[in-house]
Motif scaffolding. Structure first.
Motif, PDB file in Angstrom:
ATOM      1  N   SER A  35       0.832  -1.209   0.000  1.00  0.00           N
ATOM      2  CA  SER A  35       0.000   0.000   0.000  1.00  0.00           C
ATOM      3  C   SER A  35       0.863   1.254   0.000  1.00  0.00           C
ATOM      4  O   SER A  35       2.040   1.207   0.369  1.00  0.00           O
ATOM      5  CB  SER A  35      -0.918  -0.031   1.228  1.00  0.00           C
ATOM      6  OG  SER A  35      -1.739  -1.181   1.187  1.00  0.00           O
ATOM      7  N   GLY A  48      -1.119  -0.126   5.367  1.00  0.00           N
ATOM      8  CA  GLY A  48      -2.569  -0.320   5.302  1.00  0.00           C
ATOM      9  C   GLY A  48      -2.925  -1.586   4.541  1.00  0.00           C
ATOM     10  O   GLY A  48      -2.278  -1.924   3.554  1.00  0.00           O
ATOM     11  N   VAL A  50      -6.439  -4.370   3.403  1.00  0.00           N
ATOM     12  CA  VAL A  50      -7.886  -4.473   3.224  1.00  0.00           C
ATOM     13  C   VAL A  50      -8.550  -4.732   4.578  1.00  0.00           C
ATOM     14  O   VAL A  50      -9.604  -4.184   4.881  1.00  0.00           O
ATOM     15  CB  VAL A  50      -8.232  -5.585   2.198  1.00  0.00           C
ATOM     16  CG1 VAL A  50      -9.719  -5.870   2.182  1.00  0.00           C
ATOM     17  CG2 VAL A  50      -7.748  -5.190   0.822  1.00  0.00           C
ATOM     18  N   PRO A  53      -7.735  -0.868   6.924  1.00  0.00           N
ATOM     19  CA  PRO A  53      -7.379   0.280   6.091  1.00  0.00           C
ATOM     20  C   PRO A  53      -7.325   1.620   6.819  1.00  0.00           C
ATOM     21  O   PRO A  53      -6.879   2.603   6.243  1.00  0.00           O
ATOM     22  CB  PRO A  53      -8.481   0.284   5.034  1.00  0.00           C
ATOM     23  CG  PRO A  53      -9.661  -0.284   5.742  1.00  0.00           C
ATOM     24  CD  PRO A  53      -9.101  -1.322   6.677  1.00  0.00           C
ATOM     25  N   PHE A  54      -7.764   1.663   8.067  1.00  0.00           N
ATOM     26  CA  PHE A  54      -7.803   2.935   8.789  1.00  0.00           C
ATOM     27  C   PHE A  54      -7.086   2.815  10.129  1.00  0.00           C
ATOM     28  O   PHE A  54      -7.276   1.855  10.854  1.00  0.00           O
ATOM     29  CB  PHE A  54      -9.248   3.340   9.092  1.00  0.00           C
ATOM     30  CG  PHE A  54     -10.138   3.319   7.884  1.00  0.00           C
ATOM     31  CD1 PHE A  54      -9.941   4.227   6.861  1.00  0.00           C
ATOM     32  CD2 PHE A  54     -11.151   2.400   7.770  1.00  0.00           C
ATOM     33  CE1 PHE A  54     -10.756   4.219   5.749  1.00  0.00           C
ATOM     34  CE2 PHE A  54     -11.979   2.377   6.659  1.00  0.00           C
ATOM     35  CZ  PHE A  54     -11.780   3.294   5.647  1.00  0.00           C
ATOM     36  N   PHE A  74      -9.490   7.701   0.248  1.00  0.00           N
ATOM     37  CA  PHE A  74      -9.137   6.404   0.825  1.00  0.00           C
ATOM     38  C   PHE A  74      -9.511   5.325  -0.166  1.00  0.00           C
ATOM     39  O   PHE A  74     -10.690   5.121  -0.447  1.00  0.00           O
ATOM     40  CB  PHE A  74      -9.929   6.149   2.119  1.00  0.00           C
ATOM     41  CG  PHE A  74      -9.273   6.638   3.354  1.00  0.00           C
ATOM     42  CD1 PHE A  74      -8.220   5.934   3.925  1.00  0.00           C
ATOM     43  CD2 PHE A  74      -9.721   7.786   3.972  1.00  0.00           C
ATOM     44  CE1 PHE A  74      -7.624   6.377   5.079  1.00  0.00           C
ATOM     45  CE2 PHE A  74      -9.132   8.239   5.128  1.00  0.00           C
ATOM     46  CZ  PHE A  74      -8.083   7.534   5.690  1.00  0.00           C
ATOM     47  N   THR A  76      -9.894   1.678  -0.336  1.00  0.00           N
ATOM     48  CA  THR A  76     -10.004   0.655   0.716  1.00  0.00           C
ATOM     49  C   THR A  76     -10.006  -0.771   0.183  1.00  0.00           C
ATOM     50  O   THR A  76     -10.467  -1.678   0.868  1.00  0.00           O
ATOM     51  CB  THR A  76     -11.260   0.910   1.569  1.00  0.00           C
ATOM     52  OG1 THR A  76     -12.414   0.864   0.727  1.00  0.00           O
ATOM     53  CG2 THR A  76     -11.189   2.241   2.275  1.00  0.00           C
ATOM     54  N   ARG A  81     -15.157   0.760   2.310  1.00  0.00           N
ATOM     55  CA  ARG A  81     -15.287   0.605   3.757  1.00  0.00           C
ATOM     56  C   ARG A  81     -15.547   1.978   4.363  1.00  0.00           C
ATOM     57  O   ARG A  81     -14.934   2.958   3.950  1.00  0.00           O
ATOM     58  CB  ARG A  81     -13.985   0.036   4.344  1.00  0.00           C
ATOM     59  CG  ARG A  81     -13.538  -1.279   3.741  1.00  0.00           C
ATOM     60  CD  ARG A  81     -14.028  -2.500   4.469  1.00  0.00           C
ATOM     61  NE  ARG A  81     -13.738  -2.511   5.867  1.00  0.00           N
ATOM     62  CZ  ARG A  81     -12.686  -3.092   6.436  1.00  0.00           C
ATOM     63  NH1 ARG A  81     -11.779  -3.684   5.699  1.00  0.00           N
ATOM     64  NH2 ARG A  81     -12.533  -3.069   7.738  1.00  0.00           N
ATOM     65  N   ILE A  83     -15.323   5.066   6.769  1.00  0.00           N
ATOM     66  CA  ILE A  83     -14.279   5.645   7.614  1.00  0.00           C
ATOM     67  C   ILE A  83     -14.812   5.730   9.037  1.00  0.00           C
ATOM     68  O   ILE A  83     -15.927   6.226   9.251  1.00  0.00           O
ATOM     69  CB  ILE A  83     -13.882   7.053   7.105  1.00  0.00           C
ATOM     70  CG1 ILE A  83     -13.282   6.932   5.701  1.00  0.00           C
ATOM     71  CG2 ILE A  83     -12.897   7.721   8.053  1.00  0.00           C
ATOM     72  CD1 ILE A  83     -13.026   8.248   5.026  1.00  0.00           C
ATOM     73  N   PRO A 100     -14.074   7.619   1.246  1.00  0.00           N
ATOM     74  CA  PRO A 100     -13.678   6.235   0.977  1.00  0.00           C
ATOM     75  C   PRO A 100     -14.251   5.771  -0.349  1.00  0.00           C
ATOM     76  O   PRO A 100     -15.340   6.180  -0.748  1.00  0.00           O
ATOM     77  CB  PRO A 100     -14.306   5.471   2.138  1.00  0.00           C
ATOM     78  CG  PRO A 100     -15.552   6.247   2.445  1.00  0.00           C
ATOM     79  CD  PRO A 100     -15.201   7.695   2.162  1.00  0.00           C
ATOM     80  N   THR A 103     -10.117   1.029  -4.299  1.00  0.00           N
ATOM     81  CA  THR A 103      -8.773   1.488  -4.666  1.00  0.00           C
ATOM     82  C   THR A 103      -8.733   1.968  -6.109  1.00  0.00           C
ATOM     83  O   THR A 103      -8.135   3.006  -6.401  1.00  0.00           O
ATOM     84  CB  THR A 103      -7.742   0.373  -4.417  1.00  0.00           C
ATOM     85  OG1 THR A 103      -7.665   0.126  -2.998  1.00  0.00           O
ATOM     86  CG2 THR A 103      -6.360   0.756  -4.916  1.00  0.00           C
ATOM     87  N   VAL A 125      -4.858   1.290  -0.492  1.00  0.00           N
ATOM     88  CA  VAL A 125      -4.615  -0.079  -0.062  1.00  0.00           C
ATOM     89  C   VAL A 125      -4.377  -0.927  -1.305  1.00  0.00           C
ATOM     90  O   VAL A 125      -5.158  -0.881  -2.251  1.00  0.00           O
ATOM     91  CB  VAL A 125      -5.810  -0.616   0.750  1.00  0.00           C
ATOM     92  CG1 VAL A 125      -5.652  -2.100   1.031  1.00  0.00           C
ATOM     93  CG2 VAL A 125      -5.961   0.160   2.047  1.00  0.00           C
TER      94      VAL A 125
END
Length: 128
Positions: A35, A48, A50, A53-54, A74, A76, A81, A83, A100, A103, A125
């Motif tokens: 990532s 980060g 899957v 991711p946060f 983001f 994800t 996903r 946040i 979010p 990717t 990610v």
């Protein structure tokens, strides 16, 4: 290395992301497995995943550079996903709007916003 630390990998300029997949990214005629964080100061390797991711600790570099960031994308993974509210609030207080998305969508949006000269950053990610 401590969990959540930014890995040593660092490209010292902004660059569009040319490709993603197979567990990594291509940018600036280079490739990176894993990532990445795309920030005003450059592109950094990041831990980060899957599954996770946060994390405020992982994203401290984003807050350090908040002056040059208004939008944080983001990526994800394959799925979007949500946040965590505490992280979204912390970023909002720093003046950063965060969105979010998958990717792939984050890479495309980041490249467009970067080409327009907008104050954007991305936490991407890696996906297979």
């Amino acid at each position: 290395m401590a969990e959540g630390a930014i890995r040593e990998a660092h490209y010292p300029r902004r660059a569009p992301v040319d490709a993603y997949g197979n567990g990594g990214f291509r940018f600036a005629d280079m490739s990176h497995r894993g990532s990445i964080l795309c920030l005003p100061s450059g592109i950094y390797g990041w831990t980060g995943t899957v599954e996770a991711p946060f994390s405020g600790e992982r994203l401290l570099k984003v807050l350090d550079e908040a002056e040059g960031i208004r939008f944080l994308l983001f990526g994800t993974g394959a799925d979007i996903r949500r946040i965590p509210p505490a992280l979204a609030d912390r970023l909002k207080k720093a003046g950063i709007s965060c969105d979010p998305m998958s990717t792939g969508a984050a890479v495309r949006t980041y490249n467009i916003m970067l080409s327009e000269g907008r104050p954007v950053a991305a936490a991407l990610v890696a996906v297979d």
